[in-house]
Design an enzyme around this catalytic site. Structure first.
Site, PDB file in Angstrom:
ATOM      1  N   TYR A 151     -67.574 -48.723  -7.927  1.00  0.00           N
ATOM      2  CA  TYR A 151     -66.791 -47.937  -6.963  1.00  0.00           C
ATOM      3  C   TYR A 151     -65.461 -47.470  -7.564  1.00  0.00           C
ATOM      4  O   TYR A 151     -65.121 -46.284  -7.515  1.00  0.00           O
ATOM      5  CB  TYR A 151     -66.552 -48.781  -5.715  1.00  0.00           C
ATOM      6  CG  TYR A 151     -65.861 -48.045  -4.597  1.00  0.00           C
ATOM      7  CD1 TYR A 151     -66.538 -47.067  -3.864  1.00  0.00           C
ATOM      8  CD2 TYR A 151     -64.538 -48.308  -4.273  1.00  0.00           C
ATOM      9  CE1 TYR A 151     -65.905 -46.387  -2.829  1.00  0.00           C
ATOM     10  CE2 TYR A 151     -63.897 -47.637  -3.243  1.00  0.00           C
ATOM     11  CZ  TYR A 151     -64.581 -46.683  -2.524  1.00  0.00           C
ATOM     12  OH  TYR A 151     -63.951 -46.004  -1.509  1.00  0.00           O
ATOM     13  N   LYS A 155     -64.255 -43.659  -8.372  1.00  0.00           N
ATOM     14  CA  LYS A 155     -63.124 -43.012  -7.704  1.00  0.00           C
ATOM     15  C   LYS A 155     -62.058 -42.575  -8.714  1.00  0.00           C
ATOM     16  O   LYS A 155     -61.382 -41.567  -8.520  1.00  0.00           O
ATOM     17  CB  LYS A 155     -62.548 -43.939  -6.637  1.00  0.00           C
ATOM     18  CG  LYS A 155     -63.503 -44.167  -5.453  1.00  0.00           C
ATOM     19  CD  LYS A 155     -63.868 -42.855  -4.761  1.00  0.00           C
ATOM     20  CE  LYS A 155     -64.655 -43.073  -3.483  1.00  0.00           C
ATOM     21  NZ  LYS A 155     -64.964 -41.819  -2.780  1.00  0.00           N
TER      22      LYS A 155
HETATM   23  N1  LIG Z   1     -63.346 -46.929   4.650  1.00  0.00           N
HETATM   24  C1  LIG Z   1     -62.386 -47.124   3.765  1.00  0.00           C
HETATM   25  O1  LIG Z   1     -61.585 -48.069   3.876  1.00  0.00           O
HETATM   26  C2  LIG Z   1     -62.227 -46.193   2.579  1.00  0.00           C
HETATM   27  C3  LIG Z   1     -61.155 -46.428   1.704  1.00  0.00           C
HETATM   28  C4  LIG Z   1     -60.982 -45.582   0.618  1.00  0.00           C
HETATM   29  C5  LIG Z   1     -61.855 -44.518   0.435  1.00  0.00           C
HETATM   30  N2  LIG Z   1     -62.876 -44.311   1.307  1.00  0.00           N
HETATM   31  C6  LIG Z   1     -63.765 -43.183   1.051  1.00  0.00           C
HETATM   32  O2  LIG Z   1     -63.844 -42.375   2.205  1.00  0.00           O
HETATM   33  C7  LIG Z   1     -65.143 -41.758   2.243  1.00  0.00           C
HETATM   34  C8  LIG Z   1     -65.804 -42.034   3.608  1.00  0.00           C
HETATM   35  O3  LIG Z   1     -65.993 -43.422   3.742  1.00  0.00           O
HETATM   36  P1  LIG Z   1     -66.382 -44.144   5.127  1.00  0.00           P
HETATM   37  O4  LIG Z   1     -65.580 -45.377   5.177  1.00  0.00           O
HETATM   38  O5  LIG Z   1     -66.322 -43.179   6.256  1.00  0.00           O
HETATM   39  O6  LIG Z   1     -67.901 -44.555   4.827  1.00  0.00           O
HETATM   40  P2  LIG Z   1     -69.217 -44.475   5.752  1.00  0.00           P
HETATM   41  O7  LIG Z   1     -70.244 -45.289   5.055  1.00  0.00           O
HETATM   42  O8  LIG Z   1     -68.869 -44.811   7.162  1.00  0.00           O
HETATM   43  O9  LIG Z   1     -69.601 -42.930   5.707  1.00  0.00           O
HETATM   44  C9  LIG Z   1     -70.055 -42.317   4.503  1.00  0.00           C
HETATM   45  C10 LIG Z   1     -70.986 -41.182   4.862  1.00  0.00           C
HETATM   46  O10 LIG Z   1     -71.441 -40.583   3.637  1.00  0.00           O
HETATM   47  C11 LIG Z   1     -72.810 -40.252   3.820  1.00  0.00           C
HETATM   48  N3  LIG Z   1     -73.522 -40.141   2.557  1.00  0.00           N
HETATM   49  C12 LIG Z   1     -73.887 -41.143   1.702  1.00  0.00           C
HETATM   50  N4  LIG Z   1     -74.616 -40.648   0.685  1.00  0.00           N
HETATM   51  C13 LIG Z   1     -74.697 -39.298   0.897  1.00  0.00           C
HETATM   52  C14 LIG Z   1     -75.330 -38.248   0.189  1.00  0.00           C
HETATM   53  N5  LIG Z   1     -76.037 -38.471  -0.940  1.00  0.00           N
HETATM   54  N6  LIG Z   1     -75.226 -36.990   0.690  1.00  0.00           N
HETATM   55  C15 LIG Z   1     -74.530 -36.757   1.836  1.00  0.00           C
HETATM   56  N7  LIG Z   1     -73.921 -37.718   2.541  1.00  0.00           N
HETATM   57  C16 LIG Z   1     -74.004 -38.981   2.068  1.00  0.00           C
HETATM   58  C17 LIG Z   1     -73.363 -41.412   4.662  1.00  0.00           C
HETATM   59  O11 LIG Z   1     -74.599 -41.054   5.277  1.00  0.00           O
HETATM   60  C18 LIG Z   1     -72.227 -41.648   5.640  1.00  0.00           C
HETATM   61  O12 LIG Z   1     -72.373 -40.894   6.833  1.00  0.00           O
HETATM   62  C19 LIG Z   1     -65.924 -42.325   1.063  1.00  0.00           C
HETATM   63  O13 LIG Z   1     -65.837 -41.433  -0.030  1.00  0.00           O
HETATM   64  C20 LIG Z   1     -65.190 -43.604   0.748  1.00  0.00           C
HETATM   65  O14 LIG Z   1     -65.356 -44.013  -0.580  1.00  0.00           O
HETATM   66  C21 LIG Z   1     -63.080 -45.138   2.374  1.00  0.00           C
END
Ligand SMILES: NC(=O)c1ccc[n+]([C@@H]2O[C@H](COP(=O)([O-])OP(=O)(O)OC[C@H]3O[C@@H](n4cnc5c(N)ncnc54)[C@H](O)[C@@H]3O)[C@@H](O)[C@H]2O)c1
Length: 264
Positions: A151, A155
């Site tokens: 991860y 990133k």
């Molecule tokens: N939640 C956190 O604390 C956090 C922190 C830092 C960064 N992020 C980043 O924010 C973004 C969203 O994260 P989240 O927490 O909402 O996660 P989540 O798992 O709730 O949502 C991620 C979404 O991406 C979709 N997805 C996965 N593979 C895919 C593909 N091949 N094509 C299209 N869609 C796809 C999933 O179906 C899901 O709906 C991510 O990039 C994550 O790395 C999240």
């Protein structure tokens, strides 16, 4: 200063749930037209209620799927003003326990997916001589965590990809930035299901000591998508609530409550 996004066409990947859904809702509230892309929307039947919203099935790791989705957006809305590369996955395990195919899958969604989406919208934005690409990095790109080999590496790659794209698209008036959320309880991390003590330990890393909401990120993205941010490109913006801004953020809370032994 007005952040007027009325009529702008915004594409959000990974938009069926979590932060992505919050981004969709915020841009809709700001008057934008939004294309929500995700692997499927099967668990959200009948949600597509607005004439300013389309939901498009798209796998960001598949170039043909990405091309078809961007074409669907163009034929419905005629342009693409903003791309939010939000789709992301993780694997949380010590690196020796990460199966090679799982490592590749994380790279594929987080890095290749961002590349493919940007590649698909670039000709449209160049033709328009305007556009905004906003990539989800993570605080893990700044300070990685145990278990984050795939991860954090993915990133960090998103940050560097952002800078390259910013450089290459600058001549066309297209800006490219990325942002680093901290800790939003969603399906990707299961924070909400942790034992209370484990949650407290995580909250102790935050200067603004509360879980991040999807809208904390979405409001930053509204600014980055607006004319107010027209001179900002190639940047990584920390939107983590000051995660580890100081070495022990919890110390300030102890001091503020009169609980710190030296500063009571
Ligand atoms: N939640 C956190 O604390 C956090 C922190 C830092 C960064 N992020 C980043 O924010 C973004 C969203 O994260 P989240 O927490 O909402 O996660 P989540 O798992 O709730 O949502 C991620 C979404 O991406 C979709 N997805 C996965 N593979 C895919 C593909 N091949 N094509 C299209 N869609 C796809 C999933 O179906 C899901 O709906 C991510 O990039 C994550 O790395 C999240």
């Amino acid at each position: 200063m007005e952040l007027d996004l009325k009529g702008r066409v915004v594409v959000v990947t990974g938009a069926a749930r979590g932060i992505g859904r919050g981004i969709v809702d915020r841009f809709l509230a700001e008057g934008a037209r939004v294309a929500a892309l995700d692997l499927s929307f099967d668990d959200r039947p009948g949600e597509e209620a607005s004439d300013r919203l389309i939901e498009v099935a798209c796998d960001v790791t598949d170039a043909a799927s990405v091309a078809a989705a961007v074409e669907a957006v163009r034929s419905r809305f005629g342009r693409v003003d903003v791309l939010v590369n939000n789709a992301g996955i993780t694997v949380d395990a010590p690196f020796e326990q990460i199966a090679p195919e799982r490592f590749r899958a994380v790279m594929d969604v987080n890095v290749t997916g961002t590349f493919l989406m940007a590649r698909a919208v670039a000709p449209i934005m160049k033709e328009q001589r305007s556009g905004r690409i906003l990539n989800a990095a993570s605080f893990a790109a700044i300070v990685p965590a145990y278990g984050g080999a795939a991860y954090a590496a993915s990133k960090a790659a998103v940050v560097q990809l952002t800078r390259v794209l910013a450089g290459e698209l600058g001549p066309w008036g297209v800006t490219v930035n990325c942002y680093a959320p901290g800790m939003v309880p969603t399906g990707i991390n299961g924070f909400a299901e942790l034992a209370p003590e484990a949650q407290e330990r995580l909250l102790d890393t935050l200067t603004l000591r509360r879980w991040e909401e999807p809208d904390d990120i979405a409001r930053l993205l509204v600014f980055l998508a607006s004319d107010a941010a027209s001179y900002l490109t190639g940047a990584l913006i920390d939107v983590s609530g000051g995660k580890l801004a100081t070495q022990i953020p919890a110390k300030a809370y102890e001091a503020a409550q009169g609980l710190h032994p030296r500063f009571a």
